[in-house]
Write a protein that holds these residues in place. Structure first.
Motif, PDB file in Angstrom:
ATOM      1  N   ILE A  81       3.967   7.684  18.115  1.00  0.00           N
ATOM      2  CA  ILE A  81       3.140   7.843  16.932  1.00  0.00           C
ATOM      3  C   ILE A  81       3.509   6.461  16.153  1.00  0.00           C
ATOM      4  CG2 ILE A  81       4.807   8.654  15.084  1.00  0.00           C
ATOM      5  CD1 ILE A  81       6.433  11.288  16.905  1.00  0.00           C
ATOM      6  N   MET A  90       3.564   7.106   4.770  1.00  0.00           N
ATOM      7  CA  MET A  90       3.287   7.014   6.444  1.00  0.00           C
ATOM      8  C   MET A  90       4.837   6.670   7.163  1.00  0.00           C
ATOM      9  SD  MET A  90      -0.680   5.980   7.239  1.00  0.00           S
ATOM     10  CE  MET A  90      -0.257   6.507   9.005  1.00  0.00           C
ATOM     11  N   TYR A  91       5.521   5.288   7.378  1.00  0.00           N
ATOM     12  CA  TYR A  91       6.449   5.525   7.727  1.00  0.00           C
ATOM     13  C   TYR A  91       7.849   6.025   7.045  1.00  0.00           C
ATOM     14  CZ  TYR A  91       5.364   1.160   9.434  1.00  0.00           C
ATOM     15  OH  TYR A  91       4.153  -0.065  10.214  1.00  0.00           O
ATOM     16  N   VAL A 117      14.656   0.002  11.337  1.00  0.00           N
ATOM     17  CA  VAL A 117      13.438  -0.988  11.654  1.00  0.00           C
ATOM     18  C   VAL A 117      11.966  -0.107  10.517  1.00  0.00           C
ATOM     19  CG1 VAL A 117      11.920  -0.986  12.627  1.00  0.00           C
ATOM     20  CG2 VAL A 117      13.421  -1.552  14.081  1.00  0.00           C
ATOM     21  N   LEU A 171      11.901  12.077  12.610  1.00  0.00           N
ATOM     22  CA  LEU A 171      12.259  11.432  13.362  1.00  0.00           C
ATOM     23  C   LEU A 171      13.797  12.007  14.038  1.00  0.00           C
ATOM     24  CD1 LEU A 171      11.475   7.788  14.099  1.00  0.00           C
ATOM     25  CD2 LEU A 171      10.578   9.980  15.186  1.00  0.00           C
ATOM     26  N   PHE A 188      -3.901   3.887   9.722  1.00  0.00           N
ATOM     27  CA  PHE A 188      -4.063   3.546   8.697  1.00  0.00           C
ATOM     28  C   PHE A 188      -4.521   2.231   8.262  1.00  0.00           C
ATOM     29  CE2 PHE A 188      -1.599   0.519   6.553  1.00  0.00           C
ATOM     30  CZ  PHE A 188      -2.331   0.295   4.319  1.00  0.00           C
ATOM     31  N   VAL A 207      18.036   5.785  20.005  1.00  0.00           N
ATOM     32  CA  VAL A 207      16.403   5.304  20.334  1.00  0.00           C
ATOM     33  C   VAL A 207      15.964   5.903  18.163  1.00  0.00           C
ATOM     34  CG1 VAL A 207      14.167   4.901  21.227  1.00  0.00           C
ATOM     35  CG2 VAL A 207      16.192   4.748  21.844  1.00  0.00           C
ATOM     36  N   VAL A 208      16.909   6.548  18.010  1.00  0.00           N
ATOM     37  CA  VAL A 208      15.505   7.262  17.103  1.00  0.00           C
ATOM     38  C   VAL A 208      15.832   6.570  15.681  1.00  0.00           C
ATOM     39  CG1 VAL A 208      15.873   8.953  15.929  1.00  0.00           C
ATOM     40  CG2 VAL A 208      15.010   8.872  17.985  1.00  0.00           C
ATOM     41  N   ARG A 265      11.012  -1.869   7.038  1.00  0.00           N
ATOM     42  CA  ARG A 265       9.553  -2.096   7.060  1.00  0.00           C
ATOM     43  C   ARG A 265       9.354  -1.430   5.460  1.00  0.00           C
ATOM     44  NH1 ARG A 265       6.114  -5.335   7.988  1.00  0.00           N
ATOM     45  NH2 ARG A 265       4.075  -3.424   8.413  1.00  0.00           N
ATOM     46  N   VAL A 296      18.426   8.492  23.209  1.00  0.00           N
ATOM     47  CA  VAL A 296      17.479   8.853  22.489  1.00  0.00           C
ATOM     48  C   VAL A 296      18.087   9.175  21.183  1.00  0.00           C
ATOM     49  CG1 VAL A 296      15.886  10.876  21.708  1.00  0.00           C
ATOM     50  CG2 VAL A 296      16.445  10.546  24.556  1.00  0.00           C
ATOM     51  N   LEU A 334       0.552   4.403   0.169  1.00  0.00           N
ATOM     52  CA  LEU A 334      -0.570   4.876   2.089  1.00  0.00           C
ATOM     53  C   LEU A 334       0.650   4.578   3.516  1.00  0.00           C
ATOM     54  CD1 LEU A 334      -2.035   7.540   3.132  1.00  0.00           C
ATOM     55  CD2 LEU A 334      -4.119   5.517   3.700  1.00  0.00           C
ATOM     56  N   GLU A 335       0.721   3.209   3.433  1.00  0.00           N
ATOM     57  CA  GLU A 335       1.793   2.679   4.394  1.00  0.00           C
ATOM     58  C   GLU A 335       2.732   2.561   4.300  1.00  0.00           C
ATOM     59  OE1 GLU A 335       1.590  -1.614   5.175  1.00  0.00           O
ATOM     60  OE2 GLU A 335       1.450  -1.279   7.000  1.00  0.00           O
ATOM     61  N   ILE A 389       7.789   8.359  20.367  1.00  0.00           N
ATOM     62  CA  ILE A 389       8.170   7.676  19.410  1.00  0.00           C
ATOM     63  C   ILE A 389       7.347   6.312  18.842  1.00  0.00           C
ATOM     64  CG2 ILE A 389       9.985   5.650  17.651  1.00  0.00           C
ATOM     65  CD1 ILE A 389      12.381   7.068  18.762  1.00  0.00           C
ATOM     66  N   ILE A 434       7.625   9.343   8.328  1.00  0.00           N
ATOM     67  CA  ILE A 434       7.611   9.538   9.993  1.00  0.00           C
ATOM     68  C   ILE A 434       9.352   9.138  10.505  1.00  0.00           C
ATOM     69  CG2 ILE A 434       7.339   8.299  11.870  1.00  0.00           C
ATOM     70  CD1 ILE A 434       4.502   8.631  11.160  1.00  0.00           C
ATOM     71  N   ASP A 452       1.046  -1.189   0.719  1.00  0.00           N
ATOM     72  CA  ASP A 452       0.540  -0.035  -0.128  1.00  0.00           C
ATOM     73  C   ASP A 452       0.511   1.362   0.220  1.00  0.00           C
ATOM     74  OD1 ASP A 452      -1.695   1.784   1.461  1.00  0.00           O
ATOM     75  OD2 ASP A 452      -3.256   0.452   1.110  1.00  0.00           O
ATOM     76  N   VAL A 500      14.816   9.399  28.969  1.00  0.00           N
ATOM     77  CA  VAL A 500      14.674   8.622  27.885  1.00  0.00           C
ATOM     78  C   VAL A 500      13.059   8.034  27.598  1.00  0.00           C
ATOM     79  CG1 VAL A 500      15.952   6.502  26.982  1.00  0.00           C
ATOM     80  CG2 VAL A 500      16.959   8.561  27.926  1.00  0.00           C
ATOM     81  N   ALA A 545      11.066   9.815  25.759  1.00  0.00           N
ATOM     82  CA  ALA A 545      11.269  10.201  23.778  1.00  0.00           C
ATOM     83  C   ALA A 545      11.415   8.305  23.364  1.00  0.00           C
ATOM     84  CB  ALA A 545      13.519  10.332  23.888  1.00  0.00           C
ATOM     85  N   VAL A 546      11.228   8.002  24.078  1.00  0.00           N
ATOM     86  CA  VAL A 546      10.888   6.347  23.486  1.00  0.00           C
ATOM     87  C   VAL A 546       9.455   6.276  23.854  1.00  0.00           C
ATOM     88  CG1 VAL A 546      10.883   3.744  23.533  1.00  0.00           C
ATOM     89  CG2 VAL A 546      12.789   5.183  24.472  1.00  0.00           C
ATOM     90  N   LEU A 560      18.247   3.573  15.649  1.00  0.00           N
ATOM     91  CA  LEU A 560      17.609   2.108  15.893  1.00  0.00           C
ATOM     92  C   LEU A 560      16.289   2.400  15.311  1.00  0.00           C
ATOM     93  CD1 LEU A 560      18.648  -0.729  16.426  1.00  0.00           C
ATOM     94  CD2 LEU A 560      16.423  -0.736  18.007  1.00  0.00           C
ATOM     95  N   SER A 561      15.509   2.870  15.441  1.00  0.00           N
ATOM     96  CA  SER A 561      13.473   3.525  14.902  1.00  0.00           C
ATOM     97  C   SER A 561      14.067   3.495  13.613  1.00  0.00           C
ATOM     98  CB  SER A 561      12.902   4.639  15.806  1.00  0.00           C
ATOM     99  OG  SER A 561      13.668   4.251  16.563  1.00  0.00           O
TER     100      SER A 561
END
Lengths: 118, 182
Positions: free
Chosen positions: B56, A71-72, A108, A79, B64, A101-102, A112, A98, A67-68, B53, A75, A65, B46, B49-50, A104-105
């Motif tokens: 969101i 969106m990923y 991921v 980040l 969706f 973490v971002v 996806r 922080v 749209l999906e 995320i 976003i 999709d 932290v 912050a997590v 790593l996000s």
């Protein structure tokens, strides 16, 4: 998406995450390296936005999709600048966590995106 | 997780300092006072912050899902939206409840975190036992496996933080001048 370019984004995200995590573990505040690595991810994602906009016209449409996927992508792109702004305000080592973490996000979420694009 | 030794004591200005054993602990780099307070405050930021995320991610995904395929699994996707809303609530409550005096926000944070933990455990189990209803991807399916089990770990860490932070004095490194009389 272009497979190798997606892999580059994931690799940069993971390396940046490790870098920021190590900096945080060493009790360092955010510096040019951790912020730079994070913003490099944002730059790569900005290029990915251009690639994704052009790719369907160039004979590489998404299987999943759109749209999906978008969106990923949007976003994930927002980040790193958000976290970088956080790191400019919070100068402690926790800001590096922080950033980790971002990053790593981002890795991921890019994985996806590759799955959704097909 | 790092264990912090040394008895925290309260000094005149309401600041925290370690009496002993501060040489090899995390002092000095981040600031000038209160290693325990600094540490808790840092962990708290932290966590927040997590949570931002995750809030969101969960909300965007449920928006969706509801826009495109709500008919496939109305219950699971409704739950997904509720989960997203609760993550937003938890994020706001954690931010607002960073000072102990804000009891209402703290209570809200406790409620939101408890709901999340109950949700991830319940839906995680149901997604295994009743995959026909809960097999669709939500933030809580398979105990949050799609989000590297962050949804399972985060409420527990959040509650530990709320509890620890509630037992020590003044974890805030930059006290609000209006509230410093406390």
């Amino acid at each position: 998406m272009i497979l190798w370019y997606g892999i580059v984004i994931i690799a940069v995200g993971l390396i940046a995450a490790v870098l920021c995590f190590v900096a945080s573990a060493r009790k360092r505040g955010p510096n040019d390296y951790t912020l730079g690595a994070t913003l490099l991810g944002a730059l790569l994602l900005l290029v990915q936005i251009v690639i994704s906009a052009i790719a369907p016209a160039a004979g590489n449409p998404p299987e999943g999709d759109p749209l999906e996927f978008w969106m990923y992508l949007i976003i994930a792109f927002l980040l790193p600048p958000g976290a970088a702004f956080w790191a400019l305000v919070d100068r402690t080592r926790w800001a590096n966590l922080v950033l980790a973490v971002v990053n790593l996000s981002v890795a991921v979420m890019t994985y996806r995106m590759l799955v959704i694009w097909g | 997780m790092e264990q912090i030794c040394g008895a925290p004591v309260q000094r005149g200005g309401g600041r925290l300092e370690l009496v002993s054993d501060s040489r090899n602990r995390d002092v000095a780099v981040d600031g000038d006072s209160g290693a325990v307070g600094e540490w808790l405050s840092g962990v708290g930021s932290v966590l927040i912050a997590v949570y931002i995320i995750l809030a969101i991610a969960a909300t965007a995904r449920s928006v969706f899902q509801i826009l495109t395929r709500f008919d496939e699994a109305p219950l699971a996707y409704t739950l997904s939206a509720v989960a997203g809303a609760v993550y937003i609530l938890a994020t706001v409550a954690l931010i607002m409840g960073r000072r102990r005096e804000r009891r209402v926000w703290r209570a809200l944070a406790w409620a939101a975190l408890s709901f999340e933990l109950a949700g991830v455990l319940t839906v995680g189990t149901l997604s295994l036992t009743h995959p026909e209803i809960f097999g669709h991807e939500t933030v809580w399916s398979l105990y949050g496996a799609g989000y590297i089990w962050v949804p399972l770990v985060l409420p527990v860490l959040g509650m530990l933080w709320l509890r620890r932070e509630g037992t020590t004095e003044d974890p805030e490194p930059t006290p609000d001048p209006n509230e410093s009389l406390y």
